[in-house]
Motif scaffolding. Sequence first.
Motif, PDB file in Angstrom:
ATOM      1  N   GLY A 180       0.828  -1.210   0.000  1.00  8.29           N
ATOM      2  CA  GLY A 180       0.000   0.000   0.000  1.00  8.29           C
ATOM      3  C   GLY A 180       0.855   1.248   0.000  1.00  8.29           C
ATOM      4  N   ASN A 181       1.879   1.217   0.816  1.00  6.92           N
ATOM      5  CA  ASN A 181       2.784   2.351   0.933  1.00  6.92           C
ATOM      6  C   ASN A 181       3.478   2.652  -0.403  1.00  6.92           C
ATOM      7  OD1 ASN A 181       4.510   4.237   2.428  1.00  6.92           O
ATOM      8  ND2 ASN A 181       6.100   2.710   2.034  1.00  6.92           N
ATOM      9  N   ALA A 182       3.983   1.604  -1.042  1.00  2.00           N
ATOM     10  CA  ALA A 182       4.686   1.792  -2.316  1.00  2.00           C
ATOM     11  C   ALA A 182       3.725   2.269  -3.400  1.00  2.00           C
ATOM     12  CB  ALA A 182       5.354   0.488  -2.753  1.00  2.00           C
ATOM     13  N   PHE A 183       2.523   1.724  -3.385  1.00  2.00           N
ATOM     14  CA  PHE A 183       1.534   2.110  -4.381  1.00  2.00           C
ATOM     15  C   PHE A 183       1.185   3.586  -4.240  1.00  2.00           C
ATOM     16  CE2 PHE A 183      -2.510   2.266  -6.572  1.00  2.00           C
ATOM     17  CZ  PHE A 183      -2.310   1.392  -7.616  1.00  2.00           C
ATOM     18  N   TRP A 184       0.951   4.008  -3.004  1.00  2.00           N
ATOM     19  CA  TRP A 184       0.605   5.406  -2.745  1.00  2.00           C
ATOM     20  C   TRP A 184       1.772   6.320  -3.119  1.00  2.00           C
ATOM     21  CZ3 TRP A 184      -1.981   9.532  -2.644  1.00  2.00           C
ATOM     22  CH2 TRP A 184      -1.631  10.617  -1.861  1.00  2.00           C
ATOM     23  N   ASN A 185       2.996   5.914  -2.787  1.00  2.00           N
ATOM     24  CA  ASN A 185       4.161   6.727  -3.157  1.00  2.00           C
ATOM     25  C   ASN A 185       4.235   6.911  -4.667  1.00  2.00           C
ATOM     26  OD1 ASN A 185       5.200   7.147  -0.619  1.00  2.00           O
ATOM     27  ND2 ASN A 185       6.424   5.267  -0.662  1.00  2.00           N
ATOM     28  N   SER A 186       4.088   5.816  -5.394  1.00  2.00           N
ATOM     29  CA  SER A 186       4.158   5.892  -6.844  1.00  2.00           C
ATOM     30  C   SER A 186       3.053   6.793  -7.379  1.00  2.00           C
ATOM     31  CB  SER A 186       3.973   4.500  -7.457  1.00  2.00           C
ATOM     32  OG  SER A 186       5.184   3.808  -7.449  1.00  2.00           O
ATOM     33  N   SER A 221       9.756   5.544   1.403  1.00  2.00           N
ATOM     34  CA  SER A 221       9.561   6.262   0.142  1.00  2.00           C
ATOM     35  C   SER A 221       9.730   5.344  -1.070  1.00  2.00           C
ATOM     36  CB  SER A 221      10.536   7.431   0.052  1.00  2.00           C
ATOM     37  OG  SER A 221      11.830   7.006   0.351  1.00  2.00           O
ATOM     38  N   GLN A 222       9.746   4.042  -0.846  1.00  2.00           N
ATOM     39  CA  GLN A 222       9.885   3.077  -1.944  1.00  2.00           C
ATOM     40  C   GLN A 222       8.722   3.198  -2.944  1.00  2.00           C
ATOM     41  OE1 GLN A 222       9.184  -1.062  -0.966  1.00  2.00           O
ATOM     42  NE2 GLN A 222      11.088  -1.645  -1.955  1.00  2.00           N
ATOM     43  N   THR A 223       9.048   3.041  -4.237  1.00  2.00           N
ATOM     44  CA  THR A 223       7.993   3.082  -5.251  1.00  2.00           C
ATOM     45  C   THR A 223       7.796   1.679  -5.848  1.00  2.00           C
ATOM     46  OG1 THR A 223       9.544   3.605  -7.005  1.00  2.00           O
ATOM     47  CG2 THR A 223       8.560   5.461  -5.865  1.00  2.00           C
ATOM     48  N   MET A 224       6.755   1.512  -6.639  1.00  2.00           N
ATOM     49  CA  MET A 224       6.410   0.187  -7.162  1.00  2.00           C
ATOM     50  C   MET A 224       7.534  -0.475  -7.978  1.00  2.00           C
ATOM     51  SD  MET A 224       3.599  -0.892  -5.916  1.00  2.00           S
ATOM     52  CE  MET A 224       3.056  -2.259  -6.896  1.00  2.00           C
TER      53      MET A 224
END
Lengths: 292, 433, 270
Positions: free
Chosen positions: C65-71, C218-221
């Motif tokens: 979820g975190n990566a998805f939102w960051n992207s 701050s990781q992205t997809m």
Amino acid sequence: MAKTTLTKKINLYGWLFVIPAALFIFILNFYPMVSAFLLSLQTGRGNNLKFAGLKNYARLFQDEMFLTSVGNVITYLVIQVPVMLLLALVLASILNNPKLKGRGIFRTLIFLPCATSLVSSAMIFKSFFSIDGIVNTTLMGLGVLQSPMSWLTHPIWAKFVIILTITWRWTGYNTVFYLAGLQNIDRSVYEAARIDGASASRQFFSITIPLLKPVILLTTIMSTNGTLQLFDEVRNITNGGPGIATLSISQYIYNLSFMYNPQFGYAAAVSYAILVMVAVLSFIQIKVGDKR
Amino acid sequence: MKKTMCVVLALLLVVSSLAFAGGKAETAAAAADPNAPVTLTVWCWDPTFNIFAMNEAAKIYAVDHPNVKINVVETPWNDLQQKLITSLSANAASNLPDIILMQDNAIQKNVMTYPEAYVALNGKIDLTQFAQFKVDVGTIEGKHYGVPFDNGATGTFLRRDIVEKAGLKVSDFNDITWERFIELGKIVKQKTGIAMISTVANEPDFPMLMLQSAGTWMFDEAGKAYIKDNTVLKEALRITKEMVQSGVCILVPDWNAYIATLNNGTVASTINGCWISGSIQAEKSQSGKWAVVNTPRFANIAGSVNYSSQGGSGWMVMANSKHPDVAIDFLAKTFGGSVALYETILPASGAIATWLPAAKSPVYSTPIEFFGGQKIYEDLVNYAGKVPNVKYGVFNYEARDAIARALSEVMQGGSIDAALATAQKNVEFLMSE
Amino acid sequence: MKQKHLAAIATYVFLCVVCLFSVFPFYFMIVGSTNQSVDIVKGRLFFGTHLIENFKTLASTVKLGNAFWNSMRNALVNTVASLFVCSLAGYGFQIYRDKGKDTLMGLLLLSMMVPFAALMVPLFRMFSQARLLDTTVGFILPTISTAFLIFFFRQSAESFPMETVQAARVDGLGELGIFFRIFVPIMAPTFAAAAIVTFMAAWNNYLWPLIIMQSQESQTMPLLITGLTAGYTTDYGILMLSVTITTLPTLILFFTQQKRFVEGVLGSVK
């Protein structure tokens, strides 16, 4: 008097419009490019750098790996770009025919691949061409192959797979541009040609291609540029192998900077070599494009 | 005009609020735990292996040190290497974490290039309890930088059932030479139609582990490239080629396909670092069908033994850490001092210790059902104690790539001497300035 | 007549083959996300029953979820900001065209030739000094203004009638007013096309976030996907699932905006 102030004011607005964008490019593109150039004049490892003039550029010509990577990229370029653009042109002119049934669906399906990321498409194609992948299974089922073919470890077939992957990912994207360009061409031109008895292929070569010239030029420059900077696909499909048979220049820069004992100065010199190649090729393409 | 400005302002607001929303979320996360005066950030990769082990270590350390929080950031090795070099070259070490995991074969390169970036552990942590070859890997000019973790000791992982179907015994493969291995492989192939072994075509995995088994590497004492006249290397390429040409070894294009040959039963064995057992055990239907013996040696090279290493990694403490002493103490009390840690991570992830006291734990002498009741972990730790030391050197990756290329040329029918001469030239080029 | 028929059939066959070729990888990816890793490696091509299990494993091993939102956040901010900056510039270069601006445009086009690999280290140095690591601002800055997008808007503005601009000036509308109230609405398809291209590029961006996004938060997809392949063992089921999830937003965007995309490109290639 009033008019000149107005013109001045309008002119000022013009600059206001373009300056933010220009500043961004200058600060985030040209400035680091200049520092990269200064870096390319230095030799050494890590942060122990010293000025060496043009030595790094002289080294380029003795570097077999660099020369091979240039050769590889040129191979990709001369095979992949024309094939892809021609295919895109053909597809666009078929899709442009208003009588074609299911136009919308065909169009959507052909555009589909450009929605995937480069990393994803690379991973998918890699698994297709693996030893027990779908390609081998199919070809053996059809009796074309007797035993599984090791595509990605063969110097020529590995290049083929990379070319195929790029073509898959970008043909639809270029088709959009051509289709848009075709829709600007007046239908009556084709009608007239048909009445004159021109065949479909003749129409393609004597109407479609000349009228699309600006778009073709644009896509050629974009594709050339993209191929010269090729990185994601090679890194994820073959990682440059077998040996260095598929190594691209960008990947060599990456290796020089991060995989090997870092030589930032030399890596910067290699990246300037790409810059020069892109510039020269674009210049040639624009000149050729203008003449025709 | 006013309306337009409103639109512009609204747009800018949307953009900036979105942008700052991101910033805020991150600060909030960083300051989430006010009770933790010390947070150690760790970069490592592989959620089921290294990250799992690190999180278990954090739990163990937290019992006596509730104020220390370990923040593990998943970072694939290639990315970690890139971030490390980018930050160090930009003099921005403050962005780096407190602890990193580093591949054994990259330690020398990284420490020699940026020696000031890592903390020497001499006298701060007892390294005598680790397998000697692993300690040596992380030792540069007398300074110890790495806390050995993941064991790379190699073994021959065999399909008991296939070998027996060919009329052979598992013990026939123990303590043998490569020549004998090829002979046995031919028998297996002939009797069962199954190839003996597989390897990734673009990777020089076999030559590398053969080199180490003879205590030799691609550089001489002075650090010069030692490729062209390296008799061990020539022999390694020759054997690798013979294995492929005789049909004993099949080449696969990538790691995925390699694992598939094991899981699908396409091959009767594999020779690799002991961490490969995790991938083998993923195919549950093959339970009870596997066994482990030691690695083949050279027949005609003096000093060649039946033990080698492939892969493996170690923890390093970064000099930019604000709490280097806490980081060292953490590693000393967990990876270098907790039998309980290794007892937890071994059954769950197959991460085999290089910390020797752990091997005395009963967990290590448990018979493993998957390997037909063999006490494989005991055996593998035993192998680890006998692996010859080599210095991987600063230019290891350059040399490894050059050998990969030489191997590919030899496979296409090129001569070994010519291929190695080219490799020598290319490595020397990359070593020069 | 018969020949014409044959030609038509040939055309359809050709189109079907091309479509099959372009769709099959998608099928493979979606099927893969419903199968176990072992089956994917063996080349299974039918839907399996492990979708939910794969999703659970994925959700428990990574911060999906975190990566998805960051992207999503990075790509949206990038798109809005780029469109704003580049459309203004493209419009400016065309409507207020003069020798100086043409030269500047030519200069800016040179930036398209700069390989990113060459900029990486100097850019990282700038951004770490400016404390922009791990931020959305840091993510978007290098791609906020691209010569391609400026050029694209400039080409589109070519079809924007100068008379409209003159007439609006006579009506007392300011220069910014003309841009926002006349140009933007008329050029909606151009903006849609530009938005699609920019969003996709930002969403799929790999190399730059790899360097500047240093914390897990701050990781992205795309970073998440490559992280999944970094271990000793790769679970191809969850890999394919995450590739599918990563492709979904761009796919939806593409399906819903396809018509406008073509129209938008149409305006720029006249």
